[in-house]
Design an enzyme around this catalytic site. Structure first.
Site, mmCIF file in Angstrom:
data_model
loop_
_atom_site.group_PDB
_atom_site.id
_atom_site.type_symbol
_atom_site.label_atom_id
_atom_site.label_comp_id
_atom_site.label_asym_id
_atom_site.label_seq_id
_atom_site.Cartn_x
_atom_site.Cartn_y
_atom_site.Cartn_z
ATOM 1 N N GLU B 202 -3.176 4.411 -4.290
ATOM 2 C CA GLU B 202 -4.439 3.464 -4.081
ATOM 3 C C GLU B 202 -5.411 4.466 -3.690
ATOM 4 O OE1 GLU B 202 -1.420 2.732 -3.038
ATOM 5 O OE2 GLU B 202 -1.263 0.590 -3.960
ATOM 6 N N HIS B 271 2.311 -7.817 4.372
ATOM 7 C CA HIS B 271 1.708 -8.172 2.889
ATOM 8 C C HIS B 271 0.873 -9.343 3.096
ATOM 9 C CE1 HIS B 271 4.778 -5.252 1.674
ATOM 10 N NE2 HIS B 271 4.433 -5.236 0.372
#
Lengths: 351, 468
Positions: B202, B271
């Protein structure tokens, strides 16, 4: 302090597979131009240091003195439209890219006439027109950005090359390796230039980097070729840069150039430099200075005389003094500038 | 006794699926690990393997059946020594009901505490709120029923057709067709040059996208979820958001960062985070968080065209939900405008993304109790449409801010401060916040439900500010 020897002065330093050829061909005009531009950076930085001492420049100010051959040699290897991006030690890169010394000095002083209208400062200047994309204050962050410039070139199908400069300290950042992976995977036309000046702030490369003597090998796991270059010699830099650029243009990028160089000044102006000896610095200055080397070559080959070089020095001092004067008399940005340039096409303020 | 094979879930948020194909027929012998069927959702296709050895005794759900609830018996498997007679006995019993859908009965607090419903119960009520005319849509416009997922895909496809500088990059966006199938079909139409699978890096690919945007391209960077964007937040803030300012306007960064944000279902603390207020804090960024498919489409098109970096926060739970989307050639919703979904006079409810589901349910329940709630979908968090919220509060004199995020320094806190500054004299009660609880998201179903706000919480808060 064997580790601090520059590549060109040590026969023991390992270089890449590519053998060093005989002295690269540079025309007398190019030799003179390189000398002139390196001297420009040197004098500009000395003046910046002086203005900093006078309190006219604030914050951080990272001088490039000692490393001039790297950016000038590289710039000579590039073509119109190629791009460069670097860290916060960026004044030399901006001058090399052709930005106006006045707007750089005014930016250092936080003035309206600065290239970012006083809102960026020493570490954050840009000139897309000259192919210069900053000026980035976060160590290593410019590396994926530089790969992004290369990605855009590849996407557009032009043959431009992006030169992405970072220090040997940044070479330990994780995002550098994320970028190496993508650049190799996608054959991006990017030259990664590691400016190994041997000290990441106060930490010597041998204390921070595994395999400190072979940073050019840092891309080997990704199949990226690299070589070590004497970054104190502008001709050797230029030759290596031209080779790397040609490979990138031929679709064989990326490429890594590890420039063995040295900064004479502290990390920033507020660095007491207790991590190295005065002798070490002095030895580098007297034996490996890039400008002295160019000067000796010019005089030795008869392309210049003491007088003609003196004339160049005088001209440069004039330009630098003019820049410094402008930076001092220019006004501070209008207070309305506080709220400009946050967005393209200003949106209603959130409250 | 024959073994029941149950309709499996492909993901924590799946509620129903299509039984696409049977790979076996009644009477076939099967062994553990054999693929016996294929099931599909709008997101993915998966093979169903048996875990039992035996003979397929009966197929209970025919191939091609749509909307089969997770947990429904789809076949019976006869174990060794069993015969068709056992089947008959099994079938004589009452048909097993699909698992009870845990009702999100908003008014019922006890329900919340006592039951441990499946997370899949986070089903929004159908958005039947067409009471308010949408000023963005010309009257008489034909509507298409479309999921948020399809709307997002269409927005990207339309903008990519319109502008060759637009491309999409991220993990699994191309060949896999998107981890949540949002980029489905884009690779086929636009090719690998413009639909780019990245490594799982990322920080690196975000920086690369920002560099490409500096050079004038218009990247859409998909984060599989915004939880992973924390690895890249330095590039988003220090490089994308600040460069225009630091360059005195010389360099801009036309980029969209999009992906699922906030709580999904049963994926625990790492998450499930809502990053709305993190990004909304940053000058230089625009932040949008749509609820409906129409807004998802119109706002994503606006975000792609915007010359600034835009954070586009999606709700995984809403991906599969359908809404009316105007059938217009070029439907663009301007960034920075909230939308009144339901008009009311007694209290204003303002929130974004999945919280809109709670607000609409709550408004319905409040109406039954004689309280008229105005529901505002903020849609854009930076810039915030302060004008619309203030105008509403001047009418209702009360505000309840609703979000799934944590309370501290959240969007609700910002709304409360803004009302102090802009509507203090019009407030008849303190602004109240309904938020997720101030805890990392727990995994256990009952705890997760407790950690999230509900329509009941909104009703309670609305009644409190109405002194009822």
């Amino acid at each position: 302090m064997a580790a601090s020897k520059p590549a060109g002065k040590s026969s023991a330093v390992k270089t890449s597979k590519r053998s060093k050829k005989s002295a690269p061909v540079m025309t007398p005009e190019e030799e003179l131009s390189a000398y002139r531009e390196m001297l420009m950076i040197r004098r500009f930085e000395e003046k910046a240091g002086q203005l900093y001492g006078m309190g006219l420049i604030g914050g951080f100010c990272h001088l490039y003195i000692g490393q001039e051959a790297v950016v000038i040699g590289m710039q000579m290897a590039l073509e119109e439209g190629d791009q460069l991006v670097t860290s916060y030690r960026d004044h030399g890169h901006m001058l090399a890219a052709g930005m106006d010394p006045k707007e750089i000095m005014a930016e250092l002083a936080g003035k309206q006439g600065g290239s970012s209208r006083g809102k960026g400062g020493s570490m954050h200047m840009f000139s897309p027109e000259k192919g210069f994309y900053g000026g980035h204050g976060i160590v290593g962050a410019q590396v994926p950005l530089g790969a992004g410039l290369a990605f855009a070139n590849q996407y557009r199908g032009n043959d431009r090359v992006s030169v992405t400069y970072f220090g040997e300290g940044a070479a330990n950042q994780g995002q550098v390796y994320e970028t190496f992976n993508m650049a190799a995977l996608w054959n991006l036309p990017v030259i990664f230039v590691i400016e190994n000046n041997r000290y990441a702030m106060g930490t010597s490369v041998t204390r921070a980097a595994a395999g400190a003597e072979e940073l050019f090998n840092r891309g080997s796991a990704y199949g990226i070729q690299g070589e070590q270059v004497n970054g104190m010699n502008v001709r050797e830099v230029r030759e290596a840069g031209a080779r790397a650029a040609a490979l990138c243009r031929a679709g064989k990028g990326p490429y890594i150039l590890e420039m063995r160089t040295y900064r004479y000044r502290g990390h920033s102006m507020s660095d007491p430099a207790k991590y190295r000896t005065r002798e070490e610095v002095q030895k580098m200055r007297s034996e490996s200075d890039p400008i002295d080397q160019a000067r000796e070559w010019l005089l030795g080959s008869g392309y210049a005389t003491e007088d003609s070089l003196k004339q160049i020095d005088k001209e440069i001092r004039g330009i630098v003094n003019e820049a410094a004067e402008f930076a001092q008399i220019d006004r501070e940005p209008d207070s309305s500038e506080l709220y400009t340039d946050i967005y393209v096409e200003e949106t209603a303020h959130a409250g | 006794m024959p073994v029941e094979v149950l309709m499996p879930a492909l993901s924590p948020t799946m509620e129903t699926g299509k039984l696409a194909k049977w790979m076996v027929k009644e009477g076939d012998s099967i062994a553990a690990g054999d693929v016996i069927a294929e099931i599909e959702t709008d997101k993915a296709t998966m093979e169903v393997e048996t875990v039992d050895d035996g003979v397929v005794g009966r197929i209970l759900i025919d191939a091609g059946a749509e909307d089969v609830p997770v947990g429904t018996p789809i076949a019976l498997v006869l174990s060794e020594g069993e015969s068709a007679d056992d089947l008959a006995a099994e079938c004589a019993k009452p048909a097993p009901a699909p698992p009870a859908k845990p009702a999100e009965e908003a008014g019922d607090k006890a329900d919340k505490k006592d039951k441990a419903p499946k997370a899949a119960a986070r089903t929004p009520a159908p958005a039947a709120m067409s009471a308010v005319k949408d000023p963005d849509i010309p009257s008489g416009t034909e509507m298409t029923d479309m999921t948020v997922r399809e709307a997002l895909r269409d927005a990207m496809a339309e903008e990519m057709r319109r502008d060759g500088d637009v491309f999409v990059m991220g993990e699994e966006v191309a060949e896999y067709q998107g981890a949540y199938k949002v980029t489905q079909g884009l690779l086929e139409e636009f090719g690998a040059r413009r639909v780019i699978d990245t490594p799982i890096t990322e920080h690196g690919f975000t920086g690369l996208g920002v560099g490409a945007a500096f050079a004038g391209l218009k990247p859409i960077v998909e984060f599989m979820t915004f939880n992973f964007a924390m690895q890249a937040i330095d590039q988003i803030i220090n490089s994308a958001a600040k460069t225009h300012y630091m360059s005195g306007g010389l360099v801009n960064c036309p980029i969209v960062f999009r992906g699922a944000n906030g709580a999904a279902a049963r994926v625990a603390a790492q998450h499930s985070q809502n990053f709305a207020s993190w990004y909304a804090h940053v000058p230089g960024l625009k932040v949008v968080a749509p609820y409906s498919a129409a807004d998802a489409k119109g706002l994503l098109k606006a975000a792609i065209r915007d010359p600034n970096p835009v954070i586009f926060l999606e709700s995984e739970i809403l991906y599969g939900h359908s809404f009316d989307v105007p059938r217009l050639d070029d439907y663009v919703v301007p960034i920075g405008k909230a939308k009144i979904l339901r008009e009311g006079t007694d209290v204003t409810l303002a929130g974004y993304s999945y919280a809109v589901v709670y607000m609409l349910e709550a408004a319905e329940l409040l109406a039954e109790q004689g309280i008229s709630a105005e529901v505002i979908d903020l849609r854009s968090l930076r810039p915030l449409d302060v004008e619309t919220i203030v105008a509403s509060v001047k009418k209702t004199n009360r505000l309840v801010a609703v979000e799934e995020s944590w309370p501290v320094c959240g969007i609700g806190a910002e709304l409360a401060a803004l009302m102090m500054e802009h509507a203090f004299d019009h407030l008849d009660a303190p602004v109240m916040r309904v938020t997720g609880r101030d805890v990392p998201m727990p995994y256990a179903a009952n705890l997760e439900k407790l950690a999230l706000p509900s329509a009941a919480d909104v009703v309670e808060a609305a009644k409190a500010v109405c002194y009822r």
